[in-house]
Scaffold this motif. Structure first.
Motif, PDB file in Angstrom:
ATOM      1  N   CYS A  71       0.833  -1.205   0.000  1.00 31.11           N
ATOM      2  CA  CYS A  71       0.000   0.000   0.000  1.00 31.11           C
ATOM      3  C   CYS A  71       0.868   1.256   0.000  1.00 31.11           C
ATOM      4  CB  CYS A  71      -0.892  -0.029   1.237  1.00 31.11           C
ATOM      5  SG  CYS A  71      -1.815   1.470   1.525  1.00 31.11           S
ATOM      6  N   VAL A  72       0.470   2.275  -0.803  1.00 29.78           N
ATOM      7  CA  VAL A  72       1.196   3.537  -0.819  1.00 29.78           C
ATOM      8  C   VAL A  72       0.381   4.655  -0.161  1.00 29.78           C
ATOM      9  CG1 VAL A  72       2.622   2.989  -2.813  1.00 29.78           C
ATOM     10  CG2 VAL A  72       0.393   4.053  -3.152  1.00 29.78           C
ATOM     11  N   ALA A  73      -0.653   4.271   0.557  1.00 32.14           N
ATOM     12  CA  ALA A  73      -1.480   5.240   1.277  1.00 32.14           C
ATOM     13  C   ALA A  73      -2.009   6.342   0.361  1.00 32.14           C
ATOM     14  CB  ALA A  73      -0.721   5.830   2.462  1.00 32.14           C
ATOM     15  N   CYS A  74      -2.578   5.946  -0.775  1.00 32.38           N
ATOM     16  CA  CYS A  74      -3.128   6.935  -1.701  1.00 32.38           C
ATOM     17  C   CYS A  74      -4.547   7.323  -1.319  1.00 32.38           C
ATOM     18  CB  CYS A  74      -3.086   6.434  -3.135  1.00 32.38           C
ATOM     19  SG  CYS A  74      -4.242   5.105  -3.478  1.00 32.38           S
ATOM     20  N   PHE A  75      -5.130   6.614  -0.403  1.00 33.47           N
ATOM     21  CA  PHE A  75      -6.475   6.912   0.118  1.00 33.47           C
ATOM     22  C   PHE A  75      -7.594   6.658  -0.894  1.00 33.47           C
ATOM     23  CE2 PHE A  75      -6.006   9.258   4.234  1.00 33.47           C
ATOM     24  CZ  PHE A  75      -4.632   9.191   4.316  1.00 33.47           C
ATOM     25  N   GLY A  91       2.876   7.836   6.190  1.00 37.53           N
ATOM     26  CA  GLY A  91       4.213   8.255   6.584  1.00 37.53           C
ATOM     27  C   GLY A  91       5.159   8.157   5.409  1.00 37.53           C
ATOM     28  N   GLU A  92       6.409   8.513   5.655  1.00 36.93           N
ATOM     29  CA  GLU A  92       7.397   8.607   4.587  1.00 36.93           C
ATOM     30  C   GLU A  92       8.283   7.373   4.561  1.00 36.93           C
ATOM     31  OE1 GLU A  92       8.506  12.363   3.843  1.00 36.93           O
ATOM     32  OE2 GLU A  92       9.580  11.707   2.057  1.00 36.93           O
ATOM     33  N   THR A  97      11.342   6.309  -4.699  1.00 36.78           N
ATOM     34  CA  THR A  97      10.411   5.957  -5.771  1.00 36.78           C
ATOM     35  C   THR A  97       9.054   5.564  -5.221  1.00 36.78           C
ATOM     36  OG1 THR A  97      11.454   3.802  -5.687  1.00 36.78           O
ATOM     37  CG2 THR A  97      12.096   5.245  -7.508  1.00 36.78           C
ATOM     38  N   ILE A  98       9.012   5.177  -3.970  1.00 34.60           N
ATOM     39  CA  ILE A  98       7.729   4.788  -3.385  1.00 34.60           C
ATOM     40  C   ILE A  98       7.186   5.913  -2.506  1.00 34.60           C
ATOM     41  CG2 ILE A  98       6.497   3.015  -2.086  1.00 34.60           C
ATOM     42  CD1 ILE A  98       8.884   1.150  -2.633  1.00 34.60           C
ATOM     43  N   GLU A  99       8.072   6.552  -1.767  1.00 35.85           N
ATOM     44  CA  GLU A  99       7.772   7.717  -0.935  1.00 35.85           C
ATOM     45  C   GLU A  99       6.837   7.482   0.234  1.00 35.85           C
ATOM     46  OE1 GLU A  99       7.490  10.975  -4.324  1.00 35.85           O
ATOM     47  OE2 GLU A  99       7.169  11.819  -2.343  1.00 35.85           O
ATOM     48  N   LYS A 100       5.688   6.859  -0.031  1.00 35.33           N
ATOM     49  CA  LYS A 100       4.621   6.925   0.960  1.00 35.33           C
ATOM     50  C   LYS A 100       4.152   5.531   1.357  1.00 35.33           C
ATOM     51  CE  LYS A 100       0.422   9.683   1.325  1.00 35.33           C
ATOM     52  NZ  LYS A 100      -0.686  10.248   0.590  1.00 35.33           N
TER      53      LYS A 100
END
Lengths: 201, 530
Positions: A71-75, A91-92, A97-100
């Motif tokens: 999951c990249v926490a894009c909501f 969070g970071e 390249t993934i960041e989140k």
């Protein structure tokens, strides 16, 4: 629409015949269960009914190879959720390249309506659904499941994977429908000069 | 004045108006990246092209002035094709990482892709030029891959702040924005870089990953940071404020907001908010239900009679101050607000952009309402001489002053309306919880004497009430006839009481506020102009 009229004669005496029929059915089941070992019920919870591969059960968060959530926490799931049962805090990640990533990811299973929209909305195939439908707890808090419980699903092997995008990818058709609508509304097609590339999966 | 036709609608504009501004006047949005209403025209993005009759080529609407008889079409097939090509070009090296990009939801690229192209990418991810990501520039994070090289940030740096920190580095496909040696941005207006950036290349560190923007509701309000009174949007969700954004008002702050102003939202949900009334019980504090606290206050104020002193605060709204003035008139008590002489600094600039030395949003309003009546020194002297039996403060300014140390001994009852806990409150006998700026409706008057509206964005914590509500309740308990149910109602009386505010009402103020008529028109002292 024409209505079918059924006339019921309340004074009719049914007699003994339906009673005999009912007992016959019970007797048949008794024989099947006792002597032929063909029960009409299953021995829950030791045995489970076999549900379809598209069954929308309790959610699963998938992991990357290193065990961190995909999951990249894009909501997107929290946005599309009609029951508003998904709570995410992000969070970071050190990888640029993934960041989140989600520091918290909670699903309130008591609010969830098991519509599967979260699975459809996910751009990363990070949230899937299992075939598990065993929702038992002694408190409400227990049924708000967090990131770790969503990811550690040893049970998944047992109950099997449910609704997930691979076999039933709705995103591509949605996208195609959007382009069709765009064409109809504006009378123009896509900008691509090389349509053969568009069909690339 | 030249007349033109845009999309079949005729309009007359001031000579020299560009097509994009003219179209905006009649509500036609021309898509753009590099054009910004408060920056110079650069014309590099080619997104705002329009078709002009009798001109062979498409023209950029941001840099073409309207001429008489010009016929403009902003949405023909030719224009749409051109925009689509432009957008495809801009997206060639874009990483399309919208899921992790904070700009998603308010991104020009996203919106215009949805509106014009919906094309599939012809550049594979491996063919794209990869640039620097997550570059920490202090309050701002730079993602060079997402940049469309519109140069808005460069122009903001050179034209508004005058620092020219950002520049274009490298050439062609590899061009990216950079600061010299990667140094951080150190001025007070960095937050605006994230606002001017039409895409996700410059993002705010403070707001990073906090919330997706489409969940936020925006309430128009006024920044409480200083006497400039910048127009803002308070972005909040479920009673929690996530960020402040500038709201364009060409007469006050244009499109800008300073970083200290942006940070003011953090105090609203601070842990040290006063949420309940409390009274001194010997050396300890005892929490009180609000009605009981107001009852105790009413008893003390009634007992004090004319030996009462009232102090307003320039942090309060005009409505709060007016209610206090009503109380002063009803009791004959002393009244002032000028602790620390904010009125001397109300128009003093701290820099050449927005910041002003007076850190109160409503000093001018307090002056206009005549709250500066008895003089602070006189009030303090009266307190020392034991001529004041009760002291009611709308804010803790006086208690903070070092001279106030012994007031608690000479004045038998000090009540203070406070938003935040601080050691100074220990000098009072009764603390009443007051709302913070984002939790109240009301008006404030900025240094230009522009009356602007605050709108309640989030609910106040605990028992906190508006200062005017507390005063109104106190008056009711003391048997006065004056009563108010809303800030709107009080403002009607404010407009009647202050000659310069004559004719103003909430509807007329709207979102951008109105300048009070200059005092000379009413025979008052001349209003200093800048």
């Amino acid at each position: 629409m024409a209505t079918r009229v059924v006339t019921v004669d309340r004074n009719l005496k049914a007699g003994i015949w339906p009673l005999v029929l009912g007992h016959w059915e019970t007797f048949k089941n008794l024989v099947r269960t006792l002597f032929l070992r063909r029960a009409a019920t299953i021995e829950f919870p030791e045995k489970r009914r076999n549900v379809s591969g598209r069954y929308r059960g309790i959610h699963v968060l998938t992991a990357r190879e290193d065990g961190t959530p995909k999951c990249v926490a894009c909501f997107m799931c929290a946005t599309v959720c009609p029951a508003e049962c998904i709570h995410i805090e992000s969070g970071e990640r050190p990888e640029k390249t993934i960041e989140k990533y989600p520091t918290r990811f909670e699903i309130d299973l008591l609010r969830c309506v098991y519509c599967g929209f979260c699975v459809d909305a996910c751009p990363e195939e990070a949230i899937l659904m299992s075939r598990e439908n065993d929702l038992v707890g002694t408190t409400r808090e227990e049924l708000i499941i967090d990131r770790d419980r969503l990811m550690a699903r040893a049970k998944l092997v047992e109950v099997g994977l449910g609704y997930h995008p691979d076999e039933h990818d709705v995103r591509r058709p949605v996208r195609v429908a959007a382009i069709e609508r765009f064409k109809q509304e504006h009378g123009v097609g896509r900008a691509s000069a090389r349509p053969e590339l568009d069909r690339k999966p | 004045m030249p007349k033109c036709t845009i999309d079949g609608r005729e309009l007359e504009v001031v000579a020299g108006t560009t097509i994009i501004r003219a179209a905006h006047q009649i509500g036609i949005e021309v898509p753009h990246f590099c054009w910004h209403p408060d920056l110079s025209v650069d014309g590099n993005c080619r997104m705002c092209v329009v078709e002009i009759e009798k001109q062979a080529k498409l023209q950029i609407s941001c840099n073409t002035a309207v001429t008489d008889g010009m016929v403009v079409h902003t949405d023909t097939q030719r224009v749409r094709d051109a925009r689509r090509s432009t957008l495809e070009f801009l997206l060639v090296n874009h990483p399309i990482d919208c899921p992790v990009c904070d700009q998603a939801g308010e991104c020009y690229l996203q919106n215009q892709y949805q509106a014009y192209t919906l094309h599939d990418a012809r550049t594979g991810l491996d063919d794209k030029v990869h640039k620097r990501k997550v570059v920490d520039l202090g309050p701002i994070l730079l993602d060079a891959e997402r940049c469309v090289l519109c140069s808005r940030c460069l122009r903001f740096e050179s034209e508004v702040v005058g620092t020219s920190t950002l520049l274009f580095a490298k050439r062609g496909n590899h061009t990216e924005i950079a600061t010299f040696q990667g140094r951080p941005i150190s001025h007070n207006y960095a937050g605006n870089l994230a606002d001017v950036c039409p895409v996700g290349a410059l993002l705010s560190h403070d707001f990073r990953f906090k919330m997706r923007v489409w969940f936020l509701s925006s309430t128009p309000s006024i920044c409480p940071g200083c006497s400039t009174g910048c127009n803002i949007y308070v972005d909040h969700r479920d009673g929690e404020i996530y960020r402040l954004r500038p709201r364009r008002n060409p007469d006050v702050n244009k499109s800008w907001l300073c970083d200290p102003g942006r940070a003011t939202y953090k105090t609203v949900a601070a842990a040290e908010r006063v949420t309940r009334a409390r009274a001194r019980d010997g050396a300890d504090w005892r929490a009180l239900p609000l009605p009981e606290a107001l009852g105790s206050l009413a008893t003390h104020v009634s007992k004090a009679g004319r030996q009462l002193a009232l102090l307003g605060t320039p942090q309060a709204t005009n409505e709060d101050l007016f209610a206090l003035r009503v109380l002063a008139d009803a009791t004959g008590g002393l009244l002032d607000f000028r602790v620390g002489d904010p009125q001397l600094r109300v128009r003093e600039r701290e820099d050449a952009i927005l910041l002003r030395a007076d850190k109160n949003p409503n000093t001018q309003g307090a002056l206009d309402l005549g709250i500066g009546r008895s003089g602070i020194d006189e009030i303090v002297a009266a307190c020392r001489a034991g001529q004041v039996q009760a002291l009611l403060l709308q804010g803790p300014e006086l208690l903070r002053a070092p001279a106030a140390g012994d007031l608690a001994e000479t004045v038998p009852f000090i009540a203070v309306m406070a938003t935040h806990d601080e050691p100074a409150l220990d000098r009072a006998h009764l603390v009443l919880p007051a709302v913070a700026w984002a939790e109240a409706d009301g008006t404030v008057t900025n240094y230009q004497r522009r009356v602007q509206r605050l709108t309640r964005a989030v609910p106040p914590p605990g028992d906190a009430r508006s200062r005017w509500e507390l005063v109104s309740e106190l008056l009711r308990r003391m048997g006065a006839t004056w009563a108010a149910n809303s800030a709107r109602e009080i403002f009607v009386e404010v407009a009647r009481a202050v000659p310069e505010y004559a004719g103003l009402h909430y509807g007329a103020l709207g979102e951008s506020g109105l300048s009070a008529s200059p005092a000379e028109a009413h025979g008052g002292p001349p209003f200093p102009q800048e």
